[in-house]
Design a protein around this motif. Sequence first.
Motif, short mmCIF file in Angstrom:
data_model
loop_
_atom_site.label_atom_id
_atom_site.label_comp_id
_atom_site.label_asym_id
_atom_site.label_seq_id
_atom_site.Cartn_x
_atom_site.Cartn_y
_atom_site.Cartn_z
N PRO A 303 0.80 -1.23 0.00
CA PRO A 303 0.00 0.00 0.00
C PRO A 303 0.83 1.27 0.00
O PRO A 303 0.33 2.35 -0.38
N ALA A 304 2.10 1.18 0.39
CA ALA A 304 2.92 2.37 0.56
C ALA A 304 4.03 2.50 -0.48
O ALA A 304 4.75 3.50 -0.50
N ALA A 305 4.18 1.52 -1.37
CA ALA A 305 5.38 1.38 -2.20
C ALA A 305 5.78 2.64 -2.94
O ALA A 305 6.96 2.99 -2.99
N GLY A 306 4.84 3.33 -3.54
CA GLY A 306 5.18 4.51 -4.33
C GLY A 306 5.12 5.82 -3.58
O GLY A 306 5.38 6.88 -4.15
N PHE A 307 4.78 5.76 -2.30
CA PHE A 307 4.57 6.97 -1.52
C PHE A 307 5.67 7.25 -0.50
O PHE A 307 5.75 8.36 0.03
N VAL A 308 6.49 6.25 -0.16
CA VAL A 308 7.45 6.40 0.93
C VAL A 308 8.88 6.31 0.42
O VAL A 308 9.12 5.94 -0.73
N LEU A 358 1.69 3.58 6.21
CA LEU A 358 1.68 4.59 5.15
C LEU A 358 1.32 5.96 5.70
O LEU A 358 1.86 6.99 5.27
N GLY A 359 0.41 5.97 6.69
CA GLY A 359 0.02 7.25 7.30
C GLY A 359 1.19 7.97 7.94
O GLY A 359 1.22 9.20 8.01
N LEU A 360 2.20 7.21 8.40
CA LEU A 360 3.41 7.80 8.96
C LEU A 360 4.44 8.09 7.88
O LEU A 360 5.03 9.16 7.82
N GLY A 361 4.67 7.11 7.02
CA GLY A 361 5.73 7.21 6.02
C GLY A 361 5.49 8.24 4.95
O GLY A 361 6.42 8.63 4.25
N LEU A 362 4.26 8.71 4.82
CA LEU A 362 3.95 9.74 3.82
C LEU A 362 4.58 11.08 4.16
O LEU A 362 4.73 11.95 3.30
N SER A 363 4.99 11.25 5.41
CA SER A 363 5.57 12.51 5.86
C SER A 363 6.78 12.92 5.02
O SER A 363 7.70 12.12 4.80
N ALA A 364 6.79 14.16 4.58
CA ALA A 364 7.93 14.67 3.81
C ALA A 364 9.20 14.66 4.65
O ALA A 364 10.31 14.50 4.12
N GLY A 365 9.06 14.81 5.96
CA GLY A 365 10.21 14.77 6.84
C GLY A 365 10.88 13.42 6.88
O GLY A 365 12.05 13.31 7.25
N LEU A 366 10.14 12.37 6.50
CA LEU A 366 10.68 11.02 6.43
C LEU A 366 10.98 10.61 5.00
O LEU A 366 11.22 9.43 4.73
N GLY A 367 10.95 11.58 4.09
CA GLY A 367 11.25 11.30 2.70
C GLY A 367 10.06 10.89 1.87
O GLY A 367 10.21 10.51 0.70
N GLY A 368 8.86 10.94 2.46
CA GLY A 368 7.66 10.53 1.75
C GLY A 368 7.14 11.60 0.80
O GLY A 368 7.70 12.70 0.70
N ALA A 369 6.03 11.28 0.13
CA ALA A 369 5.46 12.19 -0.88
C ALA A 369 4.91 13.47 -0.26
O ALA A 369 4.80 14.48 -0.94
#
Length: 438
Positions: A303-308, A358-369
């Motif tokens: 679910p997170a592959a392209g967003f994180v 995904l709700g966490l990894g989406l953060s721009a601070g963690l390199g997410g989208a």
Amino acid sequence: MFRRITAVAALVGVPAFVPAVAWAQATGEVVENSGDTAWILMASALVLLMTLPGLGLFYGGLVRAKNFLSVFIQVGAIAAVASVLWVVVGYTLAFGDTSMNGWLGGGQHWMLYNLDVVYPALEIPESTFALFQMTFAAITPALMVGAWVDRARFSWVVLFCAIWGLVVYAPVAHWVWGGGWLSALGVLDFAGGLVVHTTAGVSALVIAVLLGRRQGWPKTAILPHAPGITMLGAVLLWVGWFGFNGGSALGATASASNAIINTHLAASMAALMWIFIERVVFGKPTTVGFATGAIAGLATITPAAGFVSPGMAILIGAVAAPVCYYAIQLFKMKMHIDDSLDVFAVHGVGGMLGTLLLGLGLSAGLGGAGYDTIGAGSMGGQLGVQALAVAVIAVFSAVATALIAVALNLFVPMRVSEDEEVQGLDITSHGERGWEFD
């Protein structure tokens, strides 16, 4: 398409130095990107590779030898019937114009009728998009085979999965990917943590409960007959998953590259973590453990592959292994629910876990989208809608699955007889043996 646009441009006197694609865009001409189209066609083939040889070998090696062929024919028949029904009615229910307040697609595309030459907002033919989505509709119900191996009646399996694909899979695909109500709330699912793994995993658990345990289990250990075949199947699934996740970018883009990198990293980390756990708990790492860990990582990153970011993908893989491992201990070893090949613990739990992470990894601070560009707009909001989607889809899948299974059982029994189960489904259901030794 490029050559056709160039020819038209020459006829109307467009200067030779004006790129044909730019001219077409300026005049409103719809342009097909041949590179994107080629990649999605290849990704479709990779997903089908996952389904037929990959999933068949992975599950086939885990069962007893007397049921090896039954796994293969179930996976194949499910993929075949799901593909036909997808063309006839499934695609339009999932991706037709949203209706019923975002709950179901309209009937514009029965039999893939009236498809757009180029899919809206993309640069690929809608037929290519429909093909890619068909492979998802084929593999999702096939994942559930692992829950009922050794004891489910073949005719019931095919009929159940045919109905399930239209009643469960297609509506959920519309809610999340087809412009439905969950999509409108900002729910994200890059390649199927909700649509594929949550629906199949939860439904598999329900069927395992309704069907009952295999004879002799858990008092008698039922061991895999060919771990090497399982490892081969896992490797095919691993490679095919690049099409599953990378293809979900719907173009040969940086998003596709990022998704494939993340897919590989999560699988690698989860496989390593799984055999580390085995080494600590049992003293020896196993091939089945490595294969299962890799699949857990693949399901969780989906679910997170392209967003994180790649770093987040490694973290997701590291978390996926222990969570899915202990889910097996809870549901199978302690609660004694005979989900034979751990479909819920690996796919269901992995898909739901990845959806929340995904709700966490989406953060721009963690390199997410970043929350400002897609989704619900903030970390709290994203976590909220992701959790809502997990809960709603899990409950819907469970209730709908139970109703379909019980109703169908009135006409076609779910389970084979005790004698058939003892002899094995290969010979009793299909008149063949996977292995003949003279």
